[in-house]
Design a protein around this motif. Structure first.
Motif, PDB file in Angstrom:
ATOM      1  N   PHE A 158      78.298  43.809  97.811  1.00 27.12           N
ATOM      2  CA  PHE A 158      78.898  42.999  96.760  1.00 27.12           C
ATOM      3  C   PHE A 158      77.934  41.892  96.337  1.00 27.12           C
ATOM      4  CE2 PHE A 158      82.200  44.870  99.250  1.00 27.12           C
ATOM      5  CZ  PHE A 158      83.229  45.171  98.368  1.00 27.12           C
ATOM      6  N   LYS A 159      77.817  41.705  95.023  1.00 26.42           N
ATOM      7  CA  LYS A 159      77.033  40.592  94.491  1.00 26.42           C
ATOM      8  C   LYS A 159      77.991  39.556  93.914  1.00 26.42           C
ATOM      9  CE  LYS A 159      74.438  37.973  91.730  1.00 26.42           C
ATOM     10  NZ  LYS A 159      74.923  36.982  90.746  1.00 26.42           N
ATOM     11  N   PRO A 160      78.141  38.379  94.550  1.00 25.96           N
ATOM     12  CA  PRO A 160      79.014  37.345  93.997  1.00 25.96           C
ATOM     13  C   PRO A 160      78.336  36.615  92.839  1.00 25.96           C
ATOM     14  CG  PRO A 160      78.017  36.587  96.037  1.00 25.96           C
ATOM     15  CD  PRO A 160      77.555  37.998  95.836  1.00 25.96           C
ATOM     16  N   GLY A 161      79.110  35.818  92.119  1.00 26.13           N
ATOM     17  CA  GLY A 161      78.550  35.043  91.021  1.00 26.13           C
ATOM     18  C   GLY A 161      78.384  35.880  89.766  1.00 26.13           C
ATOM     19  N   HIS A 162      77.684  35.284  88.765  1.00 27.92           N
ATOM     20  CA  HIS A 162      77.497  35.974  87.490  1.00 27.92           C
ATOM     21  C   HIS A 162      76.742  37.289  87.694  1.00 27.92           C
ATOM     22  CE1 HIS A 162      73.164  35.189  87.080  1.00 27.92           C
ATOM     23  NE2 HIS A 162      73.391  33.972  87.528  1.00 27.92           N
ATOM     24  N   ASP A 163      76.862  38.194  86.712  1.00 23.12           N
ATOM     25  CA  ASP A 163      76.302  39.543  86.845  1.00 23.12           C
ATOM     26  C   ASP A 163      76.823  40.231  88.106  1.00 23.12           C
ATOM     27  OD1 ASP A 163      74.568  39.815  84.525  1.00 23.12           O
ATOM     28  OD2 ASP A 163      73.329  38.268  85.441  1.00 23.12           O
ATOM     29  N   GLY A 164      78.104  40.060  88.362  1.00 19.08           N
ATOM     30  CA  GLY A 164      78.693  40.639  89.559  1.00 19.08           C
ATOM     31  C   GLY A 164      78.577  42.157  89.572  1.00 19.08           C
ATOM     32  N   ALA A 165      78.362  42.703  90.754  1.00 29.02           N
ATOM     33  CA  ALA A 165      78.209  44.153  90.882  1.00 29.02           C
ATOM     34  C   ALA A 165      78.606  44.588  92.286  1.00 29.02           C
ATOM     35  CB  ALA A 165      76.772  44.582  90.585  1.00 29.02           C
ATOM     36  N   ILE A 166      78.951  45.871  92.401  1.00 30.95           N
ATOM     37  CA  ILE A 166      79.269  46.484  93.682  1.00 30.95           C
ATOM     38  C   ILE A 166      78.459  47.764  93.777  1.00 30.95           C
ATOM     39  CG2 ILE A 166      81.081  47.451  95.142  1.00 30.95           C
ATOM     40  CD1 ILE A 166      83.099  45.824  93.493  1.00 30.95           C
ATOM     41  N   GLY A 183      75.842  39.769  99.233  1.00 23.06           N
ATOM     42  CA  GLY A 183      74.632  39.045  98.876  1.00 23.06           C
ATOM     43  C   GLY A 183      74.851  37.548  98.950  1.00 23.06           C
ATOM     44  N   GLY A 184      73.846  36.840  99.405  1.00 18.68           N
ATOM     45  CA  GLY A 184      73.945  35.391  99.458  1.00 18.68           C
ATOM     46  C   GLY A 184      73.966  34.781  98.072  1.00 18.68           C
ATOM     47  N   TRP A 185      74.585  33.617  97.974  1.00 19.44           N
ATOM     48  CA  TRP A 185      74.751  32.971  96.657  1.00 19.44           C
ATOM     49  C   TRP A 185      74.923  31.480  96.874  1.00 19.44           C
ATOM     50  CZ3 TRP A 185      73.103  34.431  92.285  1.00 19.44           C
ATOM     51  CH2 TRP A 185      73.600  33.930  91.079  1.00 19.44           C
ATOM     52  N   GLU A 186      74.916  30.744  95.802  1.00 18.14           N
ATOM     53  CA  GLU A 186      75.169  29.314  95.856  1.00 18.14           C
ATOM     54  C   GLU A 186      76.100  28.953  94.718  1.00 18.14           C
ATOM     55  OE1 GLU A 186      72.266  25.760  95.081  1.00 18.14           O
ATOM     56  OE2 GLU A 186      72.000  26.410  97.159  1.00 18.14           O
ATOM     57  N   ASN A 187      77.141  28.215  95.017  1.00 19.78           N
ATOM     58  CA  ASN A 187      78.134  27.847  94.017  1.00 19.78           C
ATOM     59  C   ASN A 187      78.365  26.347  94.076  1.00 19.78           C
ATOM     60  OD1 ASN A 187      80.115  28.022  92.058  1.00 19.78           O
ATOM     61  ND2 ASN A 187      81.733  28.575  93.506  1.00 19.78           N
ATOM     62  N   GLY A 202      76.312  23.952  94.634  1.00 23.94           N
ATOM     63  CA  GLY A 202      75.663  23.349  95.786  1.00 23.94           C
ATOM     64  C   GLY A 202      76.150  23.840  97.129  1.00 23.94           C
ATOM     65  N   ARG A 203      77.133  24.750  97.152  1.00 24.74           N
ATOM     66  CA  ARG A 203      77.675  25.261  98.409  1.00 24.74           C
ATOM     67  C   ARG A 203      77.208  26.690  98.623  1.00 24.74           C
ATOM     68  NH1 ARG A 203      83.940  25.262  98.539  1.00 24.74           N
ATOM     69  NH2 ARG A 203      83.535  23.019  98.441  1.00 24.74           N
ATOM     70  N   SER A 204      76.668  26.973  99.803  1.00 26.90           N
ATOM     71  CA  SER A 204      76.163  28.310 100.097  1.00 26.90           C
ATOM     72  C   SER A 204      77.315  29.288 100.298  1.00 26.90           C
ATOM     73  CB  SER A 204      75.292  28.290 101.353  1.00 26.90           C
ATOM     74  OG  SER A 204      74.068  27.625 101.088  1.00 26.90           O
ATOM     75  N   VAL A 205      77.146  30.483  99.753  1.00 32.08           N
ATOM     76  CA  VAL A 205      78.061  31.601  99.959  1.00 32.08           C
ATOM     77  C   VAL A 205      77.344  32.616 100.837  1.00 32.08           C
ATOM     78  CG1 VAL A 205      79.340  33.464  98.854  1.00 32.08           C
ATOM     79  CG2 VAL A 205      79.167  31.220  97.725  1.00 32.08           C
ATOM     80  N   ALA A 206      77.994  33.007 101.944  1.00 30.26           N
ATOM     81  CA  ALA A 206      77.399  33.956 102.902  1.00 30.26           C
ATOM     82  C   ALA A 206      76.026  33.436 103.324  1.00 30.26           C
ATOM     83  CB  ALA A 206      77.370  35.351 102.313  1.00 30.26           C
ATOM     84  N   ALA A 207      74.951  34.232 103.163  1.00 32.66           N
ATOM     85  CA  ALA A 207      73.630  33.837 103.660  1.00 32.66           C
ATOM     86  C   ALA A 207      72.930  32.822 102.760  1.00 32.66           C
ATOM     87  CB  ALA A 207      72.740  35.071 103.824  1.00 32.66           C
TER      88      ALA A 207
END
Length: 522
Positions: free
Chosen positions: A6-14, A63-67, A69-74
């Protein structure tokens, strides 16, 4: 072993991988099926993607992400040991492996895993996007070395420049429009090459060295700039756009020339990998034995990259088999056939309609991965008239300065374009050699051609062959089939509504050719 990523954030994809076979099963992008461009993952996307698997996956990867200023997963940044997270999750009562690695790594392993170079061949990698602007080396043992950061946030700076000149841009700090980078790429063709003047140099000296754009700078902070709301088609701005674009590329090229001296192939990923002028220039540097850019080089490919990284972690393999037509299948739902002539697909009939200046939607099989229409979710037209270029931009509700891309028979590409290699993913600019191709020739004499072979896309190949038999030219206009601001159309009822609203003359869905009765909308 099955991996679902899973890709979080914009351009989301699975994405789903069969790790045992090292093969991509699918990549579903949240914006496809007429959802807004750059969408995040929705429940519908998750359900559709889950429905394609016959059992729970063995690995769930995020996938790691940032939202804000807060880290998502890795998280977003990092390639070193410890930049991934490994554990277990319980899904519907069953324990599965959990894997997450940084967004940076998703780009790196996505481009490596999809590249055509053999296992064990060392590669250089360039990630340039909204945040990252870095070079890497991947050795024969899959060890990664960070070679250096050239420029922070090149993509954000590129988009910010367009926003500065556009009177319609009124968003506050922390926000840019993802589509503006592509528009600036088109406008660069209107600019003049040469030394930067005083105003251009002053703005470049201010913007290019900045580590932070979005969080420290808003458009209104530059309200005294001579480019503030000047208008994006003003010659003074298009000159700046061209020289600003050149300055970004030159910074990376200078670093590469000094530090990337082993002649390895270059992998390019990140949103800047969609800049066809920069891609062409990387080829022409002759610094690398080859250059590869995946069709989903922007964040639409990050779910694939995280899946490849998970496969590398669990199996030691990091190369996959894949097909660009691995997106969602088309939904043939109910639609009102009133006012439609329906014919079995006959390539000669469609070619004749195109030669008669009809504009045709073209749908086949699964949709493409990545943002470029490559012959499964396309609008096609004859390539000979400037009026066709103008009509297509009206249909697309796009600015008149935007170019229309050609699709060409691979064996004929050198007849029409200054291109000595296949370009199946429409990622390089080249000079147009054939003066007849007015609809696809940009203001600077270039085009962004897609080449097609029989093995790559049999049905589009057959249509191009039929069109060549009637016109003498195996080239068509090819632009994406989508509502303005949305991902590819992926269901029949939406396609019919689009055709009636925009003035398409007809459309093909797999084996059927539908012609709209009555005069087209101009």
């Amino acid at each position: 072993m099955r991996i679902m990523s899973f890709k979080p954030g914009h351009d989301g994809a699975i994405a789903a991988l069969d790790a045992t076979a090292a093969e991509l099963i699918y990549s579903y992008e949240a914006e496809k099926d007429s959802f807004p461009r750059y969408s995040t993952i929705t429940p519908i996307t998750v359900l559709d993607a889950a429905g394609r698997l016959d059992a729970l996956p063995d690995v769930i990867a995020v996938g790691g992400w940032e939202n804000i200023g807060r880290s998502v997963a890795a998280g977003y940044y990092g390639i070193a040991q410890g930049s991934d997270v490994v554990g277990e999750k319980t899904i519907f009562g069953r324990k599965v492996h959990f894997y997450s690695s940084t967004h940076e790594r998703s780009h790196l392993w996505g481009s490596y895993g999809m590249s055509p170079f053999p296992v064990g061949m060392p590669c250089y990698a360039l990630i340039w996007e909204g945040d990252l602007g870095d070079f890497y080396e991947i050795d024969e043992r899959l060890q990664v070395v960070h070679l250096g950061k050239v420029m922070a946030r090149p993509g954000s700076k590129y988009a910010f420049l367009y926003a500065l000149a556009d009177p319609k841009f009124t968003l506050p700090k922390l926000q840019l429009r993802y589509e503006d980078a592509g528009k600036l790429m088109a406008l660069c063709a209107y600019g003049q090459t040469g030394e930067a003047d005083r105003d251009e140099q002053a703005l470049m000296d201010f913007l290019l060295p900045r580590d932070i754009v979005l969080y420290s700078l808003g458009k209104e902070d530059l309200c005294d700039s001579p480019y503030y709301n000047i208008g994006v088609t003003h010659q003074k701005f298009t000159n700046l756009a061209k020289r600003f674009s050149d300055a970004i590329f030159d910074s990376f090229h200078t670093f590469a020339k000094k530090n990337l001296t082993k002649g390895y192939p270059l992998l390019i990923s990140g949103g800047c990998g969609l800049n066809c002028e920069w891609n062409r220039r990387w080829l022409e540097t002759n610094l690398f034995s080859d250059v590869f850019i995946p069709p989903c080089s922007n964040d639409t490919g990050s779910a694939i990259g995280t899946a490849v990284d998970a496969m590398r972690h669990f199996t030691g393999k990091a190369k996959i088999k894949w097909n660009v037509y691995s997106g969602q299948p088309f939904t043939l739902d109910e639609f009102d056939r009133t006012g439609l002539e329906v014919h079995p697909l006959d390539y000669g009939q469609v070619a004749s309609a195109l030669l008669d200046d009809k504009v045709i939607g073209w749908v086949q099989g699964n949709c493409e991965i990545g943002p470029r229409a490559l012959g499964n979710r396309s609008i096609l037209a004859a390539p000979f008239s400037k009026a066709t270029h103008e009509r297509l931009n009206r249909i697309k509700n796009r600015e008149g300065f935007r170019p229309i891309a050609p699709v060409c028979l691979e064996q004929d590409v050198a007849l029409h374009f200054d291109l000595a290699r296949p370009s199946p993913y429409m990622l390089f600019f080249q000079k147009v050699l054939d003066s007849r191709l007015e609809a696809v020739t940009h203001v600077d004499g270039t085009a962004r051609a897609q080449t097609v072979s029989r093995d790559q896309n049999k049905r589009l190949f057959q249509l191009l062959t039929a069109f060549k038999a009637k016109s003498g030219v195996g080239v068509l206009c090819n632009t994406s089939l989508n509502f303005n601001g949305a991902g590819f159309i992926n269901r029949a009822s939406d396609l019919l509504a689009y055709a009636r609203a925009t003035g398409l003359d007809g459309f093909v869905i797999n084996d059927a050719f539908y012609l709209l009765k009555g005069p087209p909308v101009a």
